[in-house]
Design a protein around this motif. Structure first.
Motif, PDB file in Angstrom:
ATOM      1  N   SER A 360     -57.004 -18.216 -27.394  1.00  0.00           N
ATOM      2  CA  SER A 360     -58.444 -17.516 -28.176  1.00  0.00           C
ATOM      3  C   SER A 360     -58.036 -15.858 -27.962  1.00  0.00           C
ATOM      4  CB  SER A 360     -59.577 -17.203 -26.711  1.00  0.00           C
ATOM      5  OG  SER A 360     -59.460 -18.564 -26.432  1.00  0.00           O
ATOM      6  N   PRO A 369     -56.566 -20.240 -36.523  1.00  0.00           N
ATOM      7  CA  PRO A 369     -56.456 -21.002 -35.727  1.00  0.00           C
ATOM      8  C   PRO A 369     -54.716 -20.923 -34.214  1.00  0.00           C
ATOM      9  CG  PRO A 369     -57.106 -21.881 -37.016  1.00  0.00           C
ATOM     10  CD  PRO A 369     -56.621 -20.840 -37.740  1.00  0.00           C
ATOM     11  N   ARG A 387     -56.962 -23.460 -29.639  1.00  0.00           N
ATOM     12  CA  ARG A 387     -58.880 -23.030 -29.774  1.00  0.00           C
ATOM     13  C   ARG A 387     -58.490 -22.121 -31.375  1.00  0.00           C
ATOM     14  NH1 ARG A 387     -58.738 -24.065 -25.654  1.00  0.00           N
ATOM     15  NH2 ARG A 387     -59.222 -22.906 -23.478  1.00  0.00           N
ATOM     16  N   SER A 388     -60.030 -22.247 -32.331  1.00  0.00           N
ATOM     17  CA  SER A 388     -60.206 -22.394 -33.423  1.00  0.00           C
ATOM     18  C   SER A 388     -61.118 -21.541 -34.051  1.00  0.00           C
ATOM     19  CB  SER A 388     -60.735 -24.287 -34.096  1.00  0.00           C
ATOM     20  OG  SER A 388     -60.292 -24.162 -35.641  1.00  0.00           O
ATOM     21  N   ILE A 389     -61.216 -20.926 -35.219  1.00  0.00           N
ATOM     22  CA  ILE A 389     -62.303 -20.803 -35.796  1.00  0.00           C
ATOM     23  C   ILE A 389     -63.294 -20.686 -36.310  1.00  0.00           C
ATOM     24  CG2 ILE A 389     -60.099 -18.930 -36.658  1.00  0.00           C
ATOM     25  CD1 ILE A 389     -60.125 -20.177 -39.311  1.00  0.00           C
ATOM     26  N   PRO A 390     -64.292 -20.976 -36.734  1.00  0.00           N
ATOM     27  CA  PRO A 390     -65.401 -21.523 -37.078  1.00  0.00           C
ATOM     28  C   PRO A 390     -65.204 -22.270 -37.791  1.00  0.00           C
ATOM     29  CG  PRO A 390     -66.302 -19.052 -36.020  1.00  0.00           C
ATOM     30  CD  PRO A 390     -64.430 -19.159 -36.310  1.00  0.00           C
ATOM     31  N   ASP A 393     -62.547 -27.035 -38.472  1.00  0.00           N
ATOM     32  CA  ASP A 393     -62.425 -27.904 -36.813  1.00  0.00           C
ATOM     33  C   ASP A 393     -61.177 -28.725 -36.544  1.00  0.00           C
ATOM     34  OD1 ASP A 393     -63.269 -30.782 -35.122  1.00  0.00           O
ATOM     35  OD2 ASP A 393     -65.289 -30.955 -36.782  1.00  0.00           O
ATOM     36  N   SER A 412     -64.642 -29.401 -31.473  1.00  0.00           N
ATOM     37  CA  SER A 412     -64.437 -28.247 -32.689  1.00  0.00           C
ATOM     38  C   SER A 412     -63.526 -27.241 -32.235  1.00  0.00           C
ATOM     39  CB  SER A 412     -65.454 -28.000 -33.246  1.00  0.00           C
ATOM     40  OG  SER A 412     -66.198 -27.197 -33.144  1.00  0.00           O
ATOM     41  N   GLN A 413     -63.504 -26.494 -31.787  1.00  0.00           N
ATOM     42  CA  GLN A 413     -62.697 -24.856 -30.847  1.00  0.00           C
ATOM     43  C   GLN A 413     -62.011 -24.756 -30.008  1.00  0.00           C
ATOM     44  OE1 GLN A 413     -64.248 -22.115 -33.054  1.00  0.00           O
ATOM     45  NE2 GLN A 413     -64.442 -23.786 -34.820  1.00  0.00           N
ATOM     46  N   GLN A 446     -63.616 -13.935 -38.364  1.00  0.00           N
ATOM     47  CA  GLN A 446     -64.141 -14.846 -37.558  1.00  0.00           C
ATOM     48  C   GLN A 446     -66.129 -14.298 -38.016  1.00  0.00           C
ATOM     49  OE1 GLN A 446     -63.839 -15.979 -34.113  1.00  0.00           O
ATOM     50  NE2 GLN A 446     -61.910 -16.300 -35.538  1.00  0.00           N
TER      51      GLN A 446
END
Length: 771
Positions: A360, A369, A387-390, A393, A412-413, A446
């Motif tokens: 994160s 990500p 952990r990902s960015i919006p 997915d 997804s995140q 973000q």
């Protein structure tokens, strides 16, 4: 101009018609809008949302199998059978275990709890633990916050003659375990709300077992509900709302001890749970066995509770240090490796319990990500968290290469995974390819979701208090973020390290303070009389008993071009932005080694567009500077030039003065300046440079001859005007340039530059749905 760090998205309004005509509840236009964004479309829904009522909780009997499970538990109690509660090692699992333990103990059950070790057993029920339970005489196992995917373990329980009751909230898989009962909202078509946390399901089961509403268990329900990030709407909102009040007045020794080590005083908020209580409970399961956290919440001894809470606080500090150490190592790996669109870092010895936190932090720093893995050479595998960015997915893209993973799951995140070390490079290549196919550069930023635009005069303590009625905030009920677009009356850096930004806004008689913690570097990007667009939350600043509304900045952008005025400052402390910048200076100046530098003799056709232009030298012709600006199209201009010998401040000889001097030369026929210069200076009050300049102009025009300081008049000069002299024109031009670019005030200078910037688009008013 300044780009925001995040993409700003504007919340649209719910499309249903809204009737706010009922006078029984007073709402400001802003709060009405916030409610409508949350799908609340009538006054009764608004009343229920703003004043949550326990009576609005759904009956547990609507959950399939809950009555059958309760009957089995009561039978076990009557028959003195041993009951084992099998929990999970996070805050939801710990609070779920506590809720059911307290309910069973109240009923006189012979019960105990078991939480697996993250490192030696992994997540969820396992066969070895079930076999150990059977050996220890347990006839009934009740899972909390886990078990819905434990098909094999359910078979083991059956073979061992153990009845298994599963209470869980995670997504049911295609095959459900065969067991005595499954208590799960998503497996119950008749149950109206399917987003309970694990502790919410355990609370419902406790209510069914006890035969009454267990208010004394609400404080534990609030911890798991808030810490597990389930949507804080419907039943979760009610449980969190009343649970926070229960935490505030709690007499539970463990809760009181936790509040002391967290330094929580007064009303307990969702932020206290999410950022202080929850992380400490989670830390135990991340580094050690989570039993200690359950024991803390179960103990009745204040002294023991204090010792446990302090031990947990120490563990949490260890967790912070481990996270920071891994994060620093991960940064070094990222910055010393080839650039990738999906960050993957791996190292032997990293604690797998904290890798999601590290991932994160990497996402926030690099807007990419991130997968953080610990290398297990003994099995030649890697295990970790993503952990990902919006815009990306992770779960869906991970499933596209599912064959590369030994274990893979998540959403997804966020995701967890294990795979062979030899697959690491291929996973990197595949994910890089997927993300490049899907996203543009803007997608990597973000996101901030903005609820409404506010003005200084609309922000006051009353509005902040009214918005606070929407709390507790969380998933599907986020704390509102607002946009403020104003020109600050004052801007400064504050804090011992000058790393915070403080802005003051004034509108008529009203003032508003705005603070950006850790955003002190933005001060360098603020030019005079420039409107700033801020995204942030509203809060209350309390100082010496005075309360005042304030704006807490999360992001900032500037949509107009900017002029930064450093004219005449020899010791100019100019902030040099080395990315996408150009410097104009003399050939013997070196401004910054990492910035492209040119002179006015440079061929402008060779220049590319630049975001920022630094001007350290005045041009000899205004068109030179105009050409550079038009070619490079900057949106930030820094005027950094200084004048040692000013043509503008040196009074320019008048035409009458030229006539007088020429008449003197014609009268004398020959004028020796070596002997008569001082006499002329004294008589006319002129400087030496003035006399030499006048003489030089006449010489250039062919009116006189000058040799070794002796001026001799030409007998038949051609008729010319003073303006025909190049020297005369250069002096006029230099004075005019200084007047325009050096001695003008800030607004005049900005207007001049603006006249050179035909490439600037006239901004159109932004149309935002509902704002």
């Amino acid at each position: 101009m300044l780009q925001s760090k995040a993409n700003w998205k504007y919340t649209s309004l719910h499309e249903a018609a809204v009737n706010w005509e009922d006078d029984s509840i007073e709402l400001s236009p802003i709060v009405k809008q916030l409610l409508q964004q949350r799908g609340i479309t009538n006054i009764e829904e608004a009343r229920q949302f703003l004043s949550p009522d326990i009576k609005n909780l759904h009956s547990p009997v609507k959950i399939d199998s809950i009555e059958r499970a309760a009957a089995r538990v009561h039978k076990a109690i009557d028959d003195d059978e041993k009951i084992l509660i099998y929990g999970d090692y996070d805050a939801d699992g710990v609070s779920s275990t506590t809720v059911l333990m307290k309910a069973l103990e109240e009923l006189g059950a012979d019960c105990d709890f078991y939480i697996p070790n993250r490192f030696t057993e992994g997540y969820g029920p396992n066969e070895a633990a079930f076999r150990a339970a059977a050996k220890n005489g347990f006839a009934l196992i009740i899972t909390v916050d886990t078990g819905i995917a434990s098909v094999h373990e359910a078979q083991v329980a059956s073979e061992l003659g153990i009845d298994l009751i599963i209470t869980d909230h995670h997504e049911p898989q295609e095959e459900l375990p065969e067991c005595f009962a499954i208590i799960h909202p998503k497996c119950s078509e008749a149950y109206p709300f399917q987003e309970l946390a694990g502790v919410g399901v355990a609370f419902k089961f406790a209510q069914s077992l006890l035969g009454y509403f267990p208010k004394h268990l609400l404080e534990f329900a609030a911890i798991g509900t808030i810490a597990d990030l389930v949507p804080l709407v419907d039943e979760n909102r009610v449980l969190a709302f009343y649970g926070l009040h229960a935490l505030t007045i709690s007499q539970n020794p463990g809760i009181k001890a936790l509040k002391r080590v967290c330094k929580i005083e007064g009303n307990v908020t969702e932020e206290d749970v999410g950022f202080m209580i929850g992380p400490r409970i989670n830390a135990v399961g991340r580094l050690e066995n989570a039993d200690l956290a359950v024991q803390l919440l179960l103990t009745d001894d204040d002294e023991v509770a204090q010792e446990m809470a302090e031990e947990i606080d120490v563990i949490n500090n260890q967790r912070k240090k481990i996270v920071n150490d891994i994060f620093q190592e991960a940064q070094q790996i990222v910055e010393s490796s080839a650039t990738h669109d999906v960050i993957i870092v791996a190292k032997e010895g990293w604690n797998e319990g904290v890798l999601g936190i590290v991932a994160s932090k990497l996402v926030r720093k690099y807007d990419r990500p991130a997968i953080v893995l610990t290398v297990k050479h003994e099995s030649n595998t890697v295990k970790g968290s993503a952990r990902s960015i919006p815009a990306f997915d992770f779960f869906q893209n991970g499933m596209r290469i599912r064959e590369l993973f030994t274990h893979f799951g998540g959403h997804s995140q966020a995701a967890g995974m294990t795979f062979p070390l030899e697959n690491l490079q291929l996973v990197q290549e595949k994910l890089d390819t997927f993300i490049r196919e899907e996203l543009t550069e803007a997608d990597f930023k973000q996101e901030i979701e903005i609820s409404a635009k506010l003005t200084v005069e609309t922000i006051n303590e009353e509005l902040v208090q009214e918005i606070a009625r929407l709390a507790p905030f969380g998933m599907k009920n986020p704390k509102p973020i607002f946009e403020l677009n104003e020109i600050p009356a004052d801007a400064r850096k504050i804090g011992s390290a000058k790393n915070h930004l403080k802005l003051l806004f004034k509108q008529d008689s009203q003032t508003l303070d705005s603070i950006g913690f850790g955003m002190g570097e933005l001060y360098e990007h603020i030019s005079p009389n420039t409107a700033l667009s801020l995204a942030g939350e509203l809060g209350i600043n309390e100082w010496n008993g005075n309360r005042k509304a304030q704006f807490l900045i999360q992001d900032m952008k500037i949509d107009e071009w900017q002029l930064f005025d450093f004219r005449g400052k020899k010791n100019r402390n100019v902030h040099i932005d080395t990315s996408d910048a150009l410097v104009v200076a003399t050939s013997n100046q070196s401004v910054h080694p990492d910035v492209e530098q040119i002179t006015y003799d440079t061929d402008v056709q060779t220049l590319d567009n630049k975001q920022t232009l630094y001007i350290y030298e005045l041009p000899t012709n205004l068109n030179q500077l105009k050409a550079i600006i038009n070619q490079t199209k900057p949106v930030n201009i820094y005027a950094c030039y200084h004048i040692e010998d000013s043509a503008y401040l040196s009074a320019f000889p008048s035409r009458e003065e030229f006539i007088w001097f020429y008449a003197l030369v014609r009268k004398r026929r020959v004028l020796d300046l070596k002997t008569e210069l001082q006499t002329i200076m004294n008589h006319k009050g002129w400087s030496k440079d003035r006399i030499i300049f006048i003489s030089s102009v006449f010489f250039e025009l062919g009116f006189v001859k000058i040799e070794d300081g002796v001026i001799e008049v030409e007998t038949n000069p051609m008729k010319k005007d003073l303006t025909d002299s190049k020297l005369y024109q250069e002096r006029l031009n230099k004075a005019d340039i200084e007047k325009q670019l050096y001695y003008s005030n800030y607004e005049e200078l900005k207007t001049w530059f603006e006249g050179c910037m035909d490439y600037l688009d006239t901004p159109e008013e932004e149309v935002v749905n509902g704002l």
